[in-house]
Design a protein around this motif. Sequence first.
Motif, mmCIF file in Angstrom:
data_model
loop_
_atom_site.group_PDB
_atom_site.id
_atom_site.type_symbol
_atom_site.label_atom_id
_atom_site.label_comp_id
_atom_site.label_asym_id
_atom_site.label_seq_id
_atom_site.Cartn_x
_atom_site.Cartn_y
_atom_site.Cartn_z
ATOM 1 N N GLY A 1 -8.586 2.799 3.572
ATOM 2 C CA GLY A 1 -8.073 3.215 2.417
ATOM 3 C C GLY A 1 -8.889 2.388 1.480
ATOM 4 N N ALA B 1 -5.769 1.453 -4.746
ATOM 5 C CA ALA B 1 -5.245 0.103 -5.544
ATOM 6 C C ALA B 1 -5.319 -0.779 -4.171
ATOM 7 C CB ALA B 1 -4.092 0.440 -6.207
ATOM 8 N N GLY C 1 -6.257 -0.696 -1.034
ATOM 9 C CA GLY C 1 -7.498 -1.042 -0.174
ATOM 10 C C GLY C 1 -8.626 -1.538 -0.978
ATOM 11 N N GLU D 1 -12.355 5.263 4.482
ATOM 12 C CA GLU D 1 -11.895 6.117 3.250
ATOM 13 C C GLU D 1 -11.609 7.627 3.703
ATOM 14 O OE1 GLU D 1 -9.864 5.912 0.558
ATOM 15 O OE2 GLU D 1 -10.094 8.013 0.747
ATOM 16 N N ALA D 2 -10.755 8.169 3.948
ATOM 17 C CA ALA D 2 -10.633 9.325 4.131
ATOM 18 C C ALA D 2 -11.121 10.540 3.519
ATOM 19 C CB ALA D 2 -9.043 9.867 4.444
ATOM 20 N N GLY D 3 -11.142 9.884 2.038
ATOM 21 C CA GLY D 3 -11.633 11.060 1.144
ATOM 22 C C GLY D 3 -13.211 10.941 0.877
ATOM 23 N N MET E 1 -9.789 10.319 -1.891
ATOM 24 C CA MET E 1 -10.977 10.400 -2.295
ATOM 25 C C MET E 1 -11.323 8.917 -2.595
ATOM 26 S SD MET E 1 -12.058 11.647 -6.091
ATOM 27 C CE MET E 1 -11.254 13.156 -6.056
ATOM 28 N N THR F 1 -5.855 6.052 -7.911
ATOM 29 C CA THR F 1 -6.149 5.452 -9.165
ATOM 30 C C THR F 1 -7.003 6.127 -9.808
ATOM 31 O OG1 THR F 1 -8.017 3.823 -8.104
ATOM 32 C CG2 THR F 1 -5.644 3.022 -8.209
ATOM 33 N N MET G 1 0.130 3.362 -16.489
ATOM 34 C CA MET G 1 1.599 2.237 -16.797
ATOM 35 C C MET G 1 1.524 1.263 -15.778
ATOM 36 S SD MET G 1 4.175 5.349 -18.163
ATOM 37 C CE MET G 1 5.517 4.156 -18.365
ATOM 38 N N VAL H 1 -11.235 9.415 8.504
ATOM 39 C CA VAL H 1 -9.866 9.699 8.449
ATOM 40 C C VAL H 1 -9.384 8.884 9.638
ATOM 41 C CG1 VAL H 1 -8.041 11.197 8.574
ATOM 42 C CG2 VAL H 1 -10.101 11.737 7.530
ATOM 43 N N GLY I 1 -1.789 3.870 1.307
ATOM 44 C CA GLY I 1 -0.831 4.652 0.429
ATOM 45 C C GLY I 1 0.572 4.524 1.324
ATOM 46 N N ILE J 1 5.687 9.782 -7.554
ATOM 47 C CA ILE J 1 4.355 9.300 -6.903
ATOM 48 C C ILE J 1 4.486 7.759 -6.826
ATOM 49 C CG2 ILE J 1 1.957 9.960 -6.655
ATOM 50 C CD1 ILE J 1 2.031 11.730 -9.117
ATOM 51 N N THR K 1 2.127 0.198 -9.246
ATOM 52 C CA THR K 1 0.744 -0.141 -9.003
ATOM 53 C C THR K 1 0.364 -1.835 -9.228
ATOM 54 O OG1 THR K 1 0.252 2.075 -9.339
ATOM 55 C CG2 THR K 1 -1.776 0.676 -9.185
HETATM 56 C C1 LIG Z 1 -1.001 11.584 -11.606
HETATM 57 C C2 LIG Z 1 -0.695 10.031 -11.244
HETATM 58 C C3 LIG Z 1 0.014 9.461 -12.169
HETATM 59 C C4 LIG Z 1 0.297 7.984 -11.817
HETATM 60 N N1 LIG Z 1 0.664 7.136 -12.736
HETATM 61 C C5 LIG Z 1 0.838 5.962 -12.354
HETATM 62 C C6 LIG Z 1 1.296 4.887 -13.498
HETATM 63 O O1 LIG Z 1 1.262 5.263 -14.670
HETATM 64 N N2 LIG Z 1 1.608 3.670 -13.408
HETATM 65 C C7 LIG Z 1 1.823 3.215 -11.918
HETATM 66 O O2 LIG Z 1 1.519 2.081 -11.534
HETATM 67 N N3 LIG Z 1 1.280 3.994 -10.695
HETATM 68 C C8 LIG Z 1 0.955 5.334 -11.166
HETATM 69 N N4 LIG Z 1 0.514 6.333 -10.017
HETATM 70 C C9 LIG Z 1 0.491 5.957 -8.861
HETATM 71 C C10 LIG Z 1 -0.801 5.209 -8.271
HETATM 72 O O3 LIG Z 1 -1.644 5.807 -8.396
HETATM 73 C C11 LIG Z 1 -0.266 4.501 -6.884
HETATM 74 O O4 LIG Z 1 0.637 3.723 -7.069
HETATM 75 C C12 LIG Z 1 -1.490 3.695 -6.318
HETATM 76 O O5 LIG Z 1 -2.762 4.315 -6.269
HETATM 77 C C13 LIG Z 1 -1.077 3.375 -4.905
HETATM 78 O O6 LIG Z 1 -2.417 2.655 -4.427
HETATM 79 P P1 LIG Z 1 -2.488 2.831 -2.782
HETATM 80 O O7 LIG Z 1 -3.909 2.044 -2.770
HETATM 81 O O8 LIG Z 1 -1.392 2.358 -2.090
HETATM 82 O O9 LIG Z 1 -2.790 4.369 -2.661
HETATM 83 P P2 LIG Z 1 -3.672 5.365 -2.799
HETATM 84 O O10 LIG Z 1 -4.240 5.138 -4.389
HETATM 85 O O11 LIG Z 1 -3.323 6.738 -2.584
HETATM 86 O O12 LIG Z 1 -5.109 5.166 -2.085
HETATM 87 C C14 LIG Z 1 -5.050 5.318 -0.580
HETATM 88 C C15 LIG Z 1 -6.355 5.906 -0.041
HETATM 89 O O13 LIG Z 1 -6.365 5.814 1.319
HETATM 90 C C16 LIG Z 1 -6.997 6.771 1.726
HETATM 91 N N5 LIG Z 1 -6.285 7.379 2.977
HETATM 92 C C17 LIG Z 1 -5.125 8.015 3.403
HETATM 93 N N6 LIG Z 1 -5.007 8.027 4.673
HETATM 94 C C18 LIG Z 1 -5.996 7.738 5.273
HETATM 95 C C19 LIG Z 1 -6.434 7.503 6.482
HETATM 96 N N7 LIG Z 1 -5.647 7.988 7.556
HETATM 97 N N8 LIG Z 1 -7.834 6.934 6.723
HETATM 98 C C20 LIG Z 1 -8.567 6.617 5.700
HETATM 99 N N9 LIG Z 1 -8.238 6.549 4.471
HETATM 100 C C21 LIG Z 1 -7.103 7.115 4.373
HETATM 101 C C22 LIG Z 1 -6.816 7.931 0.857
HETATM 102 O O14 LIG Z 1 -7.649 8.879 0.684
HETATM 103 C C23 LIG Z 1 -6.687 7.158 -0.517
HETATM 104 O O15 LIG Z 1 -7.985 6.983 -1.231
HETATM 105 C C24 LIG Z 1 0.300 7.970 -10.433
HETATM 106 C C25 LIG Z 1 -0.453 8.563 -9.360
HETATM 107 C C26 LIG Z 1 -0.899 9.752 -9.678
HETATM 108 C C27 LIG Z 1 -1.402 10.637 -8.879
#
Ligand SMILES: Cc1cc2nc3c(=O)[nH]c(=O)nc-3n(C[C@H](O)[C@H](O)[C@H](O)COP(=O)(O)OP(=O)(O)OC[C@H]3O[C@@H](n4cnc5c(N)ncnc54)[C@H](O)[C@@H]3O)c2cc1C
Lengths: 190, 522
Positions: free
Chosen positions: B11, B14, B16, B34-36, B100, B105, B111, B228, B267, B453, B499
């Motif tokens: 991933g 944020a 990864g 990265e899956a996307g 993606m 992010t 926020m 993926v 995620g 989310i 986040t």
């Molecule tokens: C419209 C929107 C508004 C938001 N507003 C806020 C805000 O204001 N404040 C805030 O704190 N948070 C907000 N968030 C939430 C924030 O985006 C997430 O908390 C944050 O991006 C989480 O980070 P992450 O790395 O855990 O997951 P993600 O950002 O989802 O990244 C996970 C990555 O892992 C990849 N992945 C998934 N499965 C696999 C797999 N099997 N193999 C390889 N790769 C994989 C995905 O493709 C993705 O790129 C919002 C989200 C959205 C969509």
Amino acid sequence: MQALATVPVATALPQQPVPTGGGRQGGGPRPGGAPQAPGEPLDYAVPDDVGEPVPHFFQAAQLAALTRLGDLLVPAADDEPGAVVARAPEFLDFLLSRSPVERQTLYRTGTDALNAQAARQFGKAFGETSAAEADAIVEPLRNAWSYAPTDPFEAFLRTAYRDLRQATASSRARAVATGNVQTVRWLRPL
Amino acid sequence: MAEIYDVIVVGSGAAGGMAAHALTARGARVLVLEAGAPNTDRTFEQKATYDLPFQGFGDPTKVPHVFQASEANENQWVSERQVPYSYPAGVPYNWVRVRMTGGRTNYWARMSFRLSDLEFKGKDFDGFGENWPLDHAELAPFYERAETIFQVAGKSEGLSQLPDGKFVERDTNYGPVAQRLVDIAKARGIPNTLTRSALGRGGQASSANLLLPDALKTGRLTLVPNAVAREISVDRQTGRVNGVHFVDRLSGRERHARGRFVVVGAGCLESTRLLLNSNIANSSDALGRYLHDQFYITNTIWAINPDVRDGKIARNTAGGNGYMPRFRNLQKNEKHDFIRGYALQWSLGGSPGLDYFPGYGESQRAAMERHQGAGFTATAMGDVLPRADNRVTINRDVVDDFGIPTLHIACRYTDNEFNMAADAVRVLEELSHEMGFEVLTRRPEMYPPGYSIHEVGTCRMGDDPKTSVLNRWNQSHDIPNLLVVDGSSFVSAGYQNPTMTILALSLRASEHLADLVDKRDL
Ligand SMILES: Cc1cc2nc3c(=O)[nH]c(=O)nc-3n(C[C@H](O)[C@H](O)[C@H](O)COP(=O)(O)OP(=O)(O)OC[C@H]3O[C@@H](n4cnc5c(N)ncnc54)[C@H](O)[C@@H]3O)c2cc1C
């Protein structure tokens, strides 16, 4: 690999189609060389202009009720087409044909309820009602707003009203008549 | 033979992205799967709405649970046809996913808040659930560095329930009506501040522009999109993880990459799914449990400022917005029918839409127009309690397009959340009345879980291996060379957007891991 690289390409490659693998080895015509340059741009028409929408989801009586509802709630104004000219009910028929079953049920029972109420109160189908009669039937729209109306008929009316408005505003007929084209920044598939 | 990487990161959002950033800075050779698609593959086209297949309504079968989606952006979300999930009949869960480079992010609303010790030590305060195995003081230096990278703008307030960060300082500039609201709230013990928001760089605040480029510049990051992850592999002799099986998103071909450590940051729910599908790290039986988030209620209230409607004051003096951080249960002796609390993000000067006015036709339209700019509304964002029964499991009967078994998500809100929402409506009504506003609509009903989310908790950390999946360094209790660094590691969510906490945790865990890599520990 090393030896092959030093041989002139023309003699190294057999003058016959190279099998592409994956089982696609049949004969038949193959695409030759570079793709053809696009020719002179042609004038195309669009389906909306050449054919009537064919409903698949609603029964005729249901579609007639929805059409009457569209005419009541989203009427034409000046040179702005209303829901009927915009073919909003037919668009919703298409949308609903692909929609989750809860949505389908809401619309089926809702349009049936319009007809049932019109029959009970006025002895006719909702599609045949006058403005005053139709207005009496859509009375629940005058209730104060709530996020999730408990009465399914009110829920249907509110949903249908919103959908009819949106389908009218975004229609091609509306854009053509007003010269005002609603556009979006559309993300291509990834 | 492909390289054996020091660390494989799954991933690039944020979690990864920050892991890749921190680990490469410390000299580790990192592979990110990265899956996307590459985020540069995002291309847009200006289109007439009527030219879209569903005239702007969107394909009803693609992302029916993503209420944030429209037909213009529906390709940005993970298609529920491609990667389906299930839930018990009548108990929907809105799983909002982006695949993606940079993950969600690329789209987040930015926020940016810290958790306080009310969250980290919530059990000490009200007896519910578990404490985190760390506190604010311990995480503060990492918050500070994440805030610096993401350029968080905000106003320092000295509030115990919302710790200040390293801000690009901003000042409030309330108009007269907004100031009156702030004063009235203050008299009731409700503080106000500006929302805290990541400015980023060049108008973008994503992993793809703030984290991954620096990591690539070290020459130690290998970034593979369209990969993926399907299963984490385990060395049978040592019991340690040694690599990741992944499927090429475009061709469907599978490969296996090898690494000395595996850091999962896909995620919250995708990370959990990967661990469950790999059949590892679950001696505690906590994996998949304690799913929670914040409940969100947009337009919890619409109230009307009659001075604007009747033209007594100009619309442009009546606007403003702000953020009321949690103000309930800050003291132990408060009596409410719920524990913990919620925040209210409010705005003055908005315009309630047509649907909020009764009737139809001209009279309805005229009513809407009279109220342009006269609206007061708020979004309530409430703390959801982590409960063991709110959990995800693997549904082996349904696989996704890549042949990977899918998730079954069973999650419901309880009276604590419902009572909290009712309290939010009450407070907003009282504030409105004191302002002389007329309440037009109230909405205590929340969206399905997941809508915010901000899903967290399914892989929680803790000191006790019997009740938690990860230790205080985000390492699996069972398998020390396996880490999970995203929101799944949260013990409790609080009312704050997650986040910044994800970034801080990932940074802290990754630097600790870098120490282990240096020492060739394990
Ligand atoms: C419209 C929107 C508004 C938001 N507003 C806020 C805000 O204001 N404040 C805030 O704190 N948070 C907000 N968030 C939430 C924030 O985006 C997430 O908390 C944050 O991006 C989480 O980070 P992450 O790395 O855990 O997951 P993600 O950002 O989802 O990244 C996970 C990555 O892992 C990849 N992945 C998934 N499965 C696999 C797999 N099997 N193999 C390889 N790769 C994989 C995905 O493709 C993705 O790129 C919002 C989200 C959205 C969509």
